[in-house]
Motif scaffolding. Structure first.
Motif, mmCIF file in Angstrom:
data_model
loop_
_atom_site.group_PDB
_atom_site.id
_atom_site.type_symbol
_atom_site.label_atom_id
_atom_site.label_comp_id
_atom_site.label_asym_id
_atom_site.label_seq_id
_atom_site.Cartn_x
_atom_site.Cartn_y
_atom_site.Cartn_z
ATOM 1 N N ALA A 169 9.401 51.359 27.087
ATOM 2 C CA ALA A 169 7.982 51.062 26.842
ATOM 3 C C ALA A 169 7.570 49.783 27.569
ATOM 4 O O ALA A 169 6.471 49.693 28.139
ATOM 5 C CB ALA A 169 7.725 50.934 25.343
ATOM 6 N N LEU A 170 8.468 48.802 27.582
ATOM 7 C CA LEU A 170 8.206 47.549 28.278
ATOM 8 C C LEU A 170 8.086 47.789 29.781
ATOM 9 O O LEU A 170 7.206 47.235 30.445
ATOM 10 C CB LEU A 170 9.342 46.565 27.981
ATOM 11 C CG LEU A 170 9.093 45.085 28.216
ATOM 12 C CD1 LEU A 170 7.994 44.575 27.311
ATOM 13 C CD2 LEU A 170 10.378 44.298 27.997
ATOM 14 N N VAL A 173 4.753 49.077 30.757
ATOM 15 C CA VAL A 173 3.724 48.029 30.738
ATOM 16 C C VAL A 173 3.810 47.173 32.004
ATOM 17 O O VAL A 173 2.792 46.852 32.621
ATOM 18 C CB VAL A 173 3.874 47.144 29.487
ATOM 19 C CG1 VAL A 173 2.953 45.925 29.566
ATOM 20 C CG2 VAL A 173 3.571 47.943 28.229
ATOM 21 N N ARG A 188 -0.955 41.953 30.837
ATOM 22 C CA ARG A 188 -0.628 43.237 30.202
ATOM 23 C C ARG A 188 0.475 43.056 29.167
ATOM 24 O O ARG A 188 0.411 43.603 28.060
ATOM 25 C CB ARG A 188 -0.170 44.260 31.258
ATOM 26 C CG ARG A 188 -1.247 44.801 32.157
ATOM 27 C CD ARG A 188 -0.763 46.022 32.922
ATOM 28 N NE ARG A 188 0.429 45.771 33.715
ATOM 29 C CZ ARG A 188 0.424 45.347 34.975
ATOM 30 N NH1 ARG A 188 -0.722 45.104 35.586
ATOM 31 N NH2 ARG A 188 1.556 45.169 35.635
ATOM 32 N N LEU A 189 1.490 42.295 29.546
ATOM 33 C CA LEU A 189 2.611 42.081 28.629
ATOM 34 C C LEU A 189 2.164 41.313 27.393
ATOM 35 O O LEU A 189 2.540 41.660 26.261
ATOM 36 C CB LEU A 189 3.727 41.332 29.354
ATOM 37 C CG LEU A 189 4.972 40.988 28.537
ATOM 38 C CD1 LEU A 189 5.567 42.229 27.886
ATOM 39 C CD2 LEU A 189 6.009 40.290 29.408
ATOM 40 N N CYS A 191 -0.832 41.150 26.004
ATOM 41 C CA CYS A 191 -1.645 42.017 25.144
ATOM 42 C C CYS A 191 -0.778 43.040 24.420
ATOM 43 O O CYS A 191 -1.004 43.328 23.226
ATOM 44 C CB CYS A 191 -2.718 42.718 25.969
ATOM 45 S SG CYS A 191 -4.007 41.618 26.596
ATOM 46 N N PHE A 192 0.203 43.598 25.112
ATOM 47 C CA PHE A 192 1.122 44.565 24.503
ATOM 48 C C PHE A 192 1.858 43.939 23.328
ATOM 49 O O PHE A 192 1.963 44.532 22.237
ATOM 50 C CB PHE A 192 2.111 45.040 25.576
ATOM 51 C CG PHE A 192 3.207 45.930 25.067
ATOM 52 C CD1 PHE A 192 2.968 47.259 24.757
ATOM 53 C CD2 PHE A 192 4.503 45.443 24.909
ATOM 54 C CE1 PHE A 192 3.992 48.089 24.289
ATOM 55 C CE2 PHE A 192 5.527 46.246 24.451
ATOM 56 C CZ PHE A 192 5.268 47.576 24.139
ATOM 57 N N ASN A 195 -0.742 42.858 20.376
ATOM 58 C CA ASN A 195 -1.242 43.993 19.600
ATOM 59 C C ASN A 195 -0.155 44.599 18.724
ATOM 60 O O ASN A 195 -0.382 44.909 17.559
ATOM 61 C CB ASN A 195 -1.812 45.067 20.534
ATOM 62 C CG ASN A 195 -3.056 44.599 21.260
ATOM 63 O OD1 ASN A 195 -3.725 43.680 20.817
ATOM 64 N ND2 ASN A 195 -3.356 45.225 22.372
ATOM 65 N N GLY A 196 1.038 44.761 19.316
ATOM 66 C CA GLY A 196 2.103 45.473 18.613
ATOM 67 C C GLY A 196 2.865 44.638 17.607
ATOM 68 O O GLY A 196 3.323 45.152 16.580
ATOM 69 N N ASN A 201 -5.778 40.626 18.724
ATOM 70 C CA ASN A 201 -6.452 41.145 19.914
ATOM 71 C C ASN A 201 -7.653 40.243 20.218
ATOM 72 O O ASN A 201 -8.801 40.641 20.067
ATOM 73 C CB ASN A 201 -6.913 42.586 19.680
ATOM 74 C CG ASN A 201 -7.503 43.203 20.932
ATOM 75 O OD1 ASN A 201 -7.182 42.792 22.053
ATOM 76 N ND2 ASN A 201 -8.384 44.174 20.757
ATOM 77 N N TYR A 376 9.961 41.758 19.403
ATOM 78 C CA TYR A 376 9.763 43.153 19.780
ATOM 79 C C TYR A 376 11.083 43.871 20.046
ATOM 80 O O TYR A 376 11.312 44.994 19.585
ATOM 81 C CB TYR A 376 8.872 43.224 21.019
ATOM 82 C CG TYR A 376 8.832 44.583 21.699
ATOM 83 C CD1 TYR A 376 8.237 45.674 21.084
ATOM 84 C CD2 TYR A 376 9.417 44.760 22.954
ATOM 85 C CE1 TYR A 376 8.223 46.917 21.684
ATOM 86 C CE2 TYR A 376 9.402 46.006 23.572
ATOM 87 C CZ TYR A 376 8.800 47.074 22.941
ATOM 88 O OH TYR A 376 8.796 48.314 23.544
#
Length: 382
Positions: A169-170, A173, A188-189, A191-192, A195-196, A201, A376
Motif C-alpha cells: 500500500a505504501l 502511494v 502524498r505520504l 496525507c496517507f 488520514n489512516g 485531514n 503504520y
C-alpha cells in the motif's frame, strides 16, 4: 539559556509570554484573534470574514509527534465558527536541511538508520524541484522491508504477510503512474499517514502556492532593510541578556530574506544585497558558474526583477511576511521564539504593526515518540 518550554513551565514565564500575545490556552488565544489586515488569503477559503490560523512545517516523509500536536490544535480551532485553520506545507526549503525531507528513518536493534529516496546531490535543491527517481524509491522500500522484518518479534507468517500488505500500500502511494516531484511524494505520504493513522485531514496549502501574495510584504521589508536588521539583532541580544534562547543568528548588513534556484543546476542560492552607488541589487553566484544580479531599484525597492524571471522563495522570515494575511499562528519550539519574540519587535518598531497572536502547543516532551510511519508499519505486529 532558557528555552520556550522553560517559560511555559512556570507562572512567571506564562505571564511573560501572554504579555506578548503568546498563549498556552486555546480560549485566550481565540479571544485575541482579529480579521487579517489583508483579506487576500481568506477569500481562498470561501470565508471573507473568517480568521485564518495556521501552523507550518517542511513536507516530510513522516508525520512527527510535534507536527501532530499542532494539527490537533488546529482541529480544535475548527470548532470555532469564525476560525479557518490550515496547515502550511513548506515545499521551498533546502531539501538537505532536515533528514526527513529526502529519507525515511527507522530504528533497528536500537540504532537509527536512514533510507535515501534519491541521490545526495539533490540535497542542495528545493523539494519542489527534485524529480522522483522510481528506482531509488523502490530500493529504499526494499531496504525498509528488511528493517521492518528485523524489528518484528516472533516473525510469524501472518505478521510478515501483514507487513508486506502494508508495504504494498505504501509503494502504491509513493510510486503512482506519475510520481512527480519529491514535494508531491512527501505530501502524498503525509496525507496517507495522517488520514489512516491519526484521523487528521487538515486544510492544506503549500508555500509555493502563496508566493504571489508575499511579494508586497517582501517589498515593504526590503525598503526598511537596515532598520529591520538593526532591530532584529538588538531584539535577539535582549533575549540573550534575559537568558532566553532566541533561536536566531545575527543578520549581516548584506542580508536579504530571499533565495533563488539556479537555472542551470537547480541549487538553492541565498541572495545577498549589493549596493552600488544609488542602486541596490540582489546577487548570488552558483558553484556551477552561473551568476545572478537582480536590480532592486535606486529609490523605492522592489523584487519584480526577481519574480519576473527566477524561481524564488523566502527564508525563515516567511512567518513575518504572512503576518498581515492571517489571524493567528500555532508555533513550534524554535519558531515560537524567533517569530514570537524577535520578529515581533521588528514588526512593531520598524513597521508599526501588531504581530498576530500565537498559540503554543505542549513543548514538555509529551509529544515525543515515533512518527506515523512507524505506527503504520508496526501496529499489531508485536
Amino acid at each position: 539559556m532558557r528555552q520556550l518550554k522553560d517559560l511555559m513551565a512556570c507562572g512567571e514565564g506564562v505571564a511573560f509570554l501572554a504579555e506578548r500575545d503568546m498563549f498556552v490556552c486555546e480560549a485566550e488565544f481565540a479571544a485575541h484573534l482579529q480579521v487579517p489586515a489583508r483579506g487576500t488569503l481568506t477569500t481562498s477559503f470561501a470565508a471573507p470574514q473568517g480568521k485564518p490560523v495556521y501552523a507550518l512545517q517542511q513536507i516530510y516523509t513522516d508525520c512527527t509527534p510535534s507536527m501532530l500536536d499542532r494539527m490537533a490544535l488546529l482541529r480544535g480551532l475548527e470548532q470555532r465558527p469564525d476560525c479557518r485553520p490550515f496547515f502550511l506545507w513548506i515545499d521551498t526549503d533546502l531539501a538537505g536541511s532536515d533528514p526527513l525531507m529526502l529519507r525515511m528513518l527507522w530504528t533497528v536493534f536500537g540504532k537509527p538508520v536512514s533510507l535515501r529516496l534519491c541521490p545526495a546531490a539533490n540535497d542542495v535543491r528545493e523539494l519542489r524541484f527534485i524529480p522522483v527517481e522510481p528506482a531509488a524509491v523502490r530500493d529504499a522500500l526494499a531496504k525498509l522491508e528488511v528493517y521492518v522484518s528485523q524489528s518484528v518479534t516472533g516473525r510469524k507468517k501472518v505478521t510478515r504477510a501483514r507487513i508486506r500488505e502494508r508495504l504494498d500500500a505504501l509503494r502504491a502511494v509513493l510510486l503512482p503512474d506519475s510520481p512527480g516531484m519529491h514535494s508531491d511524494l512527501n505530501y502524498r505520504l503525509s496525507c496517507f499517514l495522517l488520514n489512516g493513522q491519526a484521523g487528521l485531514n487538515p486544510r492544506s496549502v503549500r508555500v509555493s502556492e502563496l508566493l504571489a501574495l508575499l511579494t508586497a510584504p517582501v517589498n515593504e521589508f526590503i525598503n526598511h532593510l537596515d532598520d529591520a536588521i538593526r532591530v532584529f539583532n538588538a531584539a535577539a541580544e535582549v533575549l540573550e541578556a534575559q537568558d532566553i534562547e532566541p533561536h536566531v543568528k545575527p543578520l549581516a548588513p548584506d542580508y536579504l530574506p530571499l533565495h533563488v534556484s539556479c537555472r542551470g543546476c537547480r541549487r538553492r542560492l541565498r541572495l545577498r544585497r549589493d549596493v552600488q552607488g544609488v542602486d541596490q541589487f540582489a546577487a548570488a553566484r552558483c558553484r556551477c558558474g552561473e551568476a545572478y544580479q537582480f536590480h532592486l531599484g535606486s529609490g523605492r525597492l522592489s523584487i519584480d526583477a526577481i519574480t519576473d524571471v527566477a524561481d524564488w522563495s523566502p527564508d525563515v522570515s516567511l512567518t513575518l511576511f504572512l503576518n498581515d494575511l492571517v489571524s493567528g499562528y500555532v508555533a513550534g519550539a524554535s519558531s515560537g521564539a524567533y517569530y514570537g519574540l524577535v520578529m515581533a519587535e521588528v514588526l512593531q518598531e520598524v513597521f508599526g504593526k501588531r504581530r498576530v497572536p500565537i498559540l503554543l502547543p505542549r513543548l514538555d516532551g509529551a509529544g515525543a515518540g515515533s512518527g506515523l510511519l512507524h505506527r503504520y508499519l508496526m501496529e499489531g505486529t508485536g
